[in-house]
Enzyme design. Structure first.
Site, PDB file in Angstrom:
ATOM      1  CE  LYS A  85      -4.626   0.153   1.903  1.00  0.00           C
ATOM      2  NZ  LYS A  85      -5.592  -0.156   2.901  1.00  0.00           N
ATOM      3  CD  GLU A 122     -19.508  -5.193   7.376  1.00  0.00           C
ATOM      4  OE1 GLU A 122     -19.573  -5.992   6.789  1.00  0.00           O
ATOM      5  OE2 GLU A 122     -18.509  -4.280   7.275  1.00  0.00           O
ATOM      6  NE  ARG A 176     -22.361  -6.224   2.202  1.00  0.00           N
ATOM      7  CZ  ARG A 176     -21.277  -6.318   1.653  1.00  0.00           C
ATOM      8  NH1 ARG A 176     -20.246  -6.678   2.354  1.00  0.00           N
ATOM      9  NH2 ARG A 176     -20.832  -5.885   0.466  1.00  0.00           N
TER      10      ARG A 176
HETATM   11  C1  TPP Z   1     -19.007  -3.918   3.655  1.00  0.00           C
HETATM   12  C2  TPP Z   1     -17.953  -3.009   4.186  1.00  0.00           C
HETATM   13  N1  TPP Z   1     -17.425  -3.082   5.357  1.00  0.00           N
HETATM   14  C3  TPP Z   1     -16.444  -1.961   5.474  1.00  0.00           C
HETATM   15  C4  TPP Z   1     -15.858  -1.086   4.540  1.00  0.00           C
HETATM   16  C5  TPP Z   1     -14.917  -0.085   4.870  1.00  0.00           C
HETATM   17  N2  TPP Z   1     -13.470  -0.567   3.976  1.00  0.00           N
HETATM   18  C6  TPP Z   1     -13.251   0.163   3.171  1.00  0.00           C
HETATM   19  S1  TPP Z   1     -11.835  -0.300   2.473  1.00  0.00           S
HETATM   20  C7  TPP Z   1     -11.719  -1.347   3.628  1.00  0.00           C
HETATM   21  C8  TPP Z   1     -10.289  -2.485   3.490  1.00  0.00           C
HETATM   22  C9  TPP Z   1     -10.114  -2.953   2.535  1.00  0.00           C
HETATM   23  O1  TPP Z   1      -9.058  -3.728   2.733  1.00  0.00           O
HETATM   24  P1  TPP Z   1      -8.548  -4.701   1.258  1.00  0.00           P
HETATM   25  O2  TPP Z   1      -9.676  -5.315   0.594  1.00  0.00           O
HETATM   26  O3  TPP Z   1      -7.386  -5.490   1.694  1.00  0.00           O
HETATM   27  O4  TPP Z   1      -7.925  -3.557   0.238  1.00  0.00           O
HETATM   28  P2  TPP Z   1      -6.865  -2.590   0.589  1.00  0.00           P
HETATM   29  O5  TPP Z   1      -7.312  -1.311   0.815  1.00  0.00           O
HETATM   30  O6  TPP Z   1      -5.713  -3.101   1.363  1.00  0.00           O
HETATM   31  O7  TPP Z   1      -6.384  -2.423  -0.931  1.00  0.00           O
HETATM   32  C10 TPP Z   1     -12.503  -1.234   4.586  1.00  0.00           C
HETATM   33  C11 TPP Z   1     -12.569  -2.279   5.592  1.00  0.00           C
HETATM   34  C12 TPP Z   1     -16.494  -1.438   3.312  1.00  0.00           C
HETATM   35  N3  TPP Z   1     -16.171  -0.602   2.256  1.00  0.00           N
HETATM   36  N4  TPP Z   1     -17.560  -2.223   3.046  1.00  0.00           N
END
Ligand code: TPP
Length: 647
Positions: free
Chosen positions: A294, A383, A411
């Protein structure tokens, strides 16, 4: 679309010529590293000045270029998970010049959106939908006999932890479709990734024996496209070789019938393009495990705290320092008041636990994780699990504060009803980001919760008007068992610099009179009550005398107070930052009908359409719940005798 008034950003020699993936495909492979640099710089230049998600998009620059270079988008379908990492994709797919309007009112959306571009095959914002959506597309292609069409889902290791991703893998493994899942593994969610899958992915990435065997295998795989019709057989041989020598049958993805490739360096664009080209020749469900970083390519993000660089706000790109908002002393954010208060309460009540589905820092629970880790649970992007897990805790006498963003609770609706409410378990739902959240837009506004919670039996639905009430509601909720109890508060700042009050019980179902009046009664729930206070100052100058009532509890309603109000005032305005259909105003109309009142009522709230992105102030105005609209509505009401409805 808003035209960017801002300066022209330097696009670099190659990027400036790319207006679509077609243009990209005209480049030589040897030019792709240079393009990666230019694309990365363009993102840094703009996000540092305009804000938005940052680390994730930098981490997939090479992946984005490689996918559009090898696959024939938009014919081939590319689905991003969450979509916060899709800035490079937007820039390469015809939105380069509009990118400075990203997340601004009437500008580009911060997430892929079907109405914005044919390259955005599936609208996102919430996580873990990509594999299901791409599988749906691939089975549709089979049905339409489009056998050559490719379907690619790009999903992060965080998003992979959700049940929905597993459900999709489970289904896809039993189907023979052109589906490629690219696992973008950077060991991070917003906060560090959690759970057993993360441990597994780390093991597989660091196992020496596995990686030696894999490297040999890749050499053979690199030749595959030369083998024409025999490619499939050879690929199978390669995989079997790896599996039997190293993995046995223990590869998680293989056991779900996916062909697993990787892990590979997701920043090596030469290797990436070669592998994607090879994988295109292999039919059936496949997974390519890419290791990425990242914030890649921006030294401050690479060295710094990845959580901070997920969405850092404005910063000086040369020093990496945040640009603070020019404000004098200002009230704290509701989320920080929540984060401090839960620690205070947890120190007094040893049964209190905090649960978050992957929003540890967003919900301000990081401090509790440091101070009381044994009672703080980050359960991953899950969730549904967070709610049922909290219910399980409650059966054993624990007092779970299950903190979920309002939009993400959508969700877990069945879990709220089936696992918590029917059993009348005392789970305290702290719904963060209630109301209009601003730049994240339609996928993230928390506007449906009042309507979808108030119809559930046993559920207490409340919302504080300020920090003191948030603390008091949290105190009240844990003081004794009440069954399910929701406390909903907005994104951002409250109104009290002196936020730390002595706790006080707020009697369930009891509202508060803020101000007595005689012309119009304004009934508010939650933070918009502060807009009413401001509107009142303007209305007084216009000679309109309002009464203001802060209901605090939407359910149960303070019927005693309502009877008094309906008897005293002929004209009534309700205001909420939730949807008009079925929300707070609707509950007042039901009360009226049930009690045969015929007062004139005007409801202010979120109208029956999806609200897009902008600042909270812009969106409050658009929806008519801002100070000026309250004033205008009151004036209009003074001049009319008919029943009106705003919105
Ligand atoms: C259902 C849901 N819960 C929480 C989130 C908040 N959220 C946005 S990005 C993220 C992290 C995603 O991590 P990853 O899939 O590993 O992607 P990265 O940012 O590391 O590239 C979260 C928890 C979301 N978008 N959707």
């Amino acid at each position: 679309m808003t035209k960017s008034k801002s300066k022209k950003y330097n696009q670099g020699a190659l990027l400036s010529k790319i207006n679509s993936p077609e243009d990209l495909r005209k480049l030589k492979r040897s030019q792709l590293p240079q393009l990666s640099k230019e694309l990365r710089q363009y993102i840094i230049d703009i996000v540092s000045e305009k804000g938005g998600h940052f680390g994730a998009s930098l981490g997939v620059v090479e992946l984005t270029i490689a996918i559009h270079y090898i696959f024939k988008t938009p014919y081939d379908q590319l689905v991003w998970d969450v979509g916060h990492q899709a800035y490079g994709h937007k820039i390469l797919t015809g939105r380069k010049d509009r990118f400075p309007t990203n997340r601004m009112y009437k500008g580009l959306s911060g997430f892929p959106k079907r109405s914005e571009s044919v390259y955005d095959t599936f609208g996102v914002g919430h996580s873990s939908t990509s594999i299901s959506a791409a599988l749906g597309m691939s089975l549709a292609s089979n049905n339409k006999k489009s056998k050559s069409k490719q379907h690619v889902a790009v999903i992060g290791d965080g998003a992979m932890t959700a049940g929905l991703s597993f459900e999709a893998l489970n289904h896809a493994g039993a189907e023979n479709t052109n589906l490629l899942v690219i696992l973008n593994d950077n060991c991070m969610s917003i906060d560090p990734a959690v759970g057993a899958l993360k441990e597994y992915l780390t093991d597989i990435s660091t196992s020496k024996v596995y990686n030696q065997a894999k490297n040999k295998a890749w050499k053979i795989l690199g030749q595959i496209s030369k083998f024409g019709p025999n490619a499939q057989k050879i690929a199978k041989k390669v995989e079997t070789g790896i599996k039997t020598t190293v993995l046995g049958s223990s590869n998680y993805f293989e056991s779900l019938n996916f062909r697993y490739f990787g892990p590979i360096d997701g920043h090596n664009i030469e290797h990436l393009t070669q592998i994607l080209k090879d994988l295109k020749e292999i039919p059936g469900p496949k997974i390519l495990h890419c290791i990425t970083e990242k914030g890649k390519g921006y030294a401050f993000a690479e060295k710094g705290d990845a959580t901070k660089w997920h969405a850092p706000g404005l910063f000086d790109k040369t020093t990496g320092k945040s640009i603070p908002l020019k404000e004098k002393e200002s009230p704290p954010k509701y989320q920080d008041v929540f984060g401090e208060t839960i620690i205070e309460l947890a120190k007094r009540n040893s049964n209190i636990v905090a649960v978050t589905p992957a929003m540890l820092s967003g919900s301000s629970l990081s401090k509790m994780m440091t101070e009381i880790p044994e009672r703080t649970f980050d359960v991953g992007i899950a969730e549904q699990h967070a709610v049922t897990f909290s219910a399980g805790m409650a059966t054993q006498g624990m007092v779970p504060f299950c903190n979920i963003y309002s939009t993400f609770l959508q969700r877990a609706y069945d879990q709220v009803i089936h696992d918590v409410a029917i059993q009348n378990l005392s789970v305290i739902f702290c719904l963060d980001r209630g109301g209009l959240v601003g730049a994240d837009g339609a996928t993230h506004h928390g506007v449906f919760d009042y309507a979808f919670l108030r119809c559930i039996p046993n559920m207490i639905v409340s919302s504080p008007m300020n920090e003191h009430e948030l603390r008091n509601l949290m105190y009240t909720a844990q003081n004794k068992s009440h069954g399910p109890f929701s406390i909903r508060y907005p994104r951002g700042k409250g109104v009290k610099i002196e936020w730390k009050n002595e706790f006080e019980e707020l009697k369930i179902g009891k509202g508060k009179k803020i101000k007595e009046g005689h012309d119009i009664a304004i009934l508010s729930i939650g933070h918009p009550g502060n807009f009413v206070i401001e509107a009142n100052e303007k209305l007084e100058k216009k000679g309109i005398n309002i009464g203001h009532y802060n209901m605090i509890y939407l359910k149960p309603l303070d019927e005693k107070l309502l009877h008094a109000i309906f008897k005293k005032y002929n004209k009534i305005i309700t205001i909420e930052d939730g949807c008009l259909k079925g929300g707070f105003g609707s509950s007042i109309l039901e009360f009226m009908s049930d009690n045969n009142y015929t007062n004139q009522v005007s409801r202010l709230g979120i109208p029956d359409n999806f609200i897009h992105h902008g600042t909270q102030e812009e969106l409050w105005k658009e929806c008519g719940i801002d100070v000026n609209t309250i004033v205008k509505n009151a004036e209009k009401m003074m001049n009319t005798n008919s029943v009106s409805k705003a919105g």
